[in-house]
Design a protein around this motif. Structure first.
Motif, short mmCIF file in Angstrom:
data_model
loop_
_atom_site.label_atom_id
_atom_site.label_comp_id
_atom_site.label_asym_id
_atom_site.label_seq_id
_atom_site.Cartn_x
_atom_site.Cartn_y
_atom_site.Cartn_z
N PHE A 1 0.82 -1.19 0.00
CA PHE A 1 0.00 0.00 0.00
C PHE A 1 0.86 1.25 0.00
N ASP A 2 0.27 2.36 -0.40
CA ASP A 2 0.96 3.64 -0.45
C ASP A 2 0.88 4.27 0.94
N GLY A 3 1.94 4.11 1.72
CA GLY A 3 1.93 4.60 3.09
C GLY A 3 3.17 4.17 3.84
N GLY A 4 3.20 4.48 5.13
CA GLY A 4 4.38 4.23 5.95
C GLY A 4 4.26 3.03 6.86
N HIS A 5 4.85 3.16 8.06
CA HIS A 5 4.94 2.05 9.01
C HIS A 5 3.72 2.10 9.93
N VAL A 6 2.61 1.61 9.44
CA VAL A 6 1.33 1.73 10.15
C VAL A 6 0.49 0.47 9.95
N VAL A 7 -0.50 0.32 10.84
CA VAL A 7 -1.55 -0.68 10.65
C VAL A 7 -2.79 0.07 10.18
N ARG A 8 -3.25 -0.20 8.97
CA ARG A 8 -4.42 0.48 8.42
C ARG A 8 -5.68 -0.32 8.72
N PRO A 9 -6.80 0.33 9.05
CA PRO A 9 -8.06 -0.39 9.25
C PRO A 9 -8.44 -1.25 8.05
N GLU A 10 -8.23 -0.71 6.84
CA GLU A 10 -8.57 -1.50 5.66
C GLU A 10 -7.67 -2.72 5.52
N GLY A 11 -6.43 -2.60 5.99
CA GLY A 11 -5.55 -3.75 5.98
C GLY A 11 -5.99 -4.82 6.96
N VAL A 12 -6.45 -4.38 8.14
CA VAL A 12 -6.97 -5.34 9.13
C VAL A 12 -8.19 -6.07 8.57
N ASN A 13 -9.09 -5.34 7.95
CA ASN A 13 -10.28 -5.97 7.36
C ASN A 13 -9.90 -6.97 6.28
N ALA A 14 -8.94 -6.58 5.43
CA ALA A 14 -8.51 -7.49 4.37
C ALA A 14 -7.86 -8.75 4.93
N ALA A 15 -7.04 -8.58 5.96
CA ALA A 15 -6.36 -9.73 6.57
C ALA A 15 -7.36 -10.69 7.20
N LEU A 16 -8.31 -10.15 7.96
CA LEU A 16 -9.31 -11.01 8.59
C LEU A 16 -10.16 -11.73 7.56
N ARG B 1 -9.27 -12.51 4.52
CA ARG B 1 -8.44 -13.53 3.88
C ARG B 1 -8.35 -14.77 4.74
N TRP B 2 -8.18 -14.57 6.05
CA TRP B 2 -8.10 -15.71 6.96
C TRP B 2 -9.46 -16.42 7.06
N LEU B 3 -10.49 -15.70 7.38
CA LEU B 3 -11.78 -16.31 7.67
C LEU B 3 -12.51 -16.76 6.42
#
Length: 223
Positions: free
Chosen positions: A203-218, A220-222
């Motif tokens: 993603f276009d950004g720095g050293h962060v946890v993005r809410p959209e990244g958390v949603n995508a990760a969950l 992908r797992w579930l």
């Protein structure tokens, strides 16, 4: 607290199944493990049916509360339990040169969770140093964790290799703490070459946890 196998990163507890004790109510619970260990468990609202469990490791100098702040809301919306331990030192034991203490605390925490929360499936994740730890401990316990969700990891050094958990890695192209070329991209390629099922999200950004990244990760797992 440290026992046989912890030095190799192996976890003995298997929380998957029905809980024999009284179910914990919705909310955040501080586990009583002694020895100065600090671990929080976030239980989502609803009936105490078997739920997915996500173990989430904070970054260097972080806290369990910060872990929950990053993932709890999205996890609760999906009925996911979140277990957030604190590292015994400024960062996780593997990164300070010797695996053992933090693995032992996680093992004890998982055992306590198994007594009071029904668990359907498990994944492990983390941010920064915590993501490096998740990749390492997840790969050593693929018979427990079916997925690893790594947000801006720096490296992976599994002390053992058991099973093949699915790997999800996200990294910012503007990360100045852990540059994407030598961290996220390199790790995704390395796990792919080793035969893991890898999803890599840049993603276009720095050293962060993005809410959209958390949603995508969950998802992908579930999913």
């Amino acid at each position: 607290m440290t026992g046989p196998g912890h030095a190799s990163g192996r976890l003995g507890s298997r929380p998957v199944g029905a809980a024999p004790g009284e179910a914990w109510a919705a909310g955040v619970h501080a586990l009583d493990l002694g020895g100065g260990a600090e671990v929080l468990l976030a239980v989502p609202p609803g009936e105490p049916v078997p739920r997915p469990l996500l173990v989430f490791f904070h970054g260097a100098g972080g806290t369990p509360a910060q872990s929950l702040g990053a993932v709890q809301q999205a996890a609760a919306g999906r009925g996911v339990l979140v277990l957030a331990p604190r590292s015994g030192a400024a960062t996780w034991d593997l990164l300070t040169g010797r695996v053992g203490r933090d693995v032992a605390v996680l093992d004890a925490a998982l055992q306590q969770v198994a007594g009071h929360a029904a668990v359907a499936r498990c994944a492990v994740g983390g941010f920064s140093d915590g993501a490096s730890y998740a990749l390492s401990i997840g790969a050593a316990n693929g018979d427990l964790f079916e997925a690893v969700l790594a947000f801006s990891p720096g490296f992976a050094a599994p002390p053992a290799a058991v099973g093949r958990p699915r790997i999800w890695i996200t990294h910012g192209t503007g990360d100045r703490v852990l540059p994407v070329d030598r961290c996220g991209r390199r790790l995704a390629a390395a796990f792919d070459r080793s035969g893991y099922d890898v999803t890599y999200d840049e993603f276009d950004g720095g050293h962060v946890v993005r809410p959209e990244g958390v949603n995508a990760a969950l998802d992908r797992w579930l999913g």
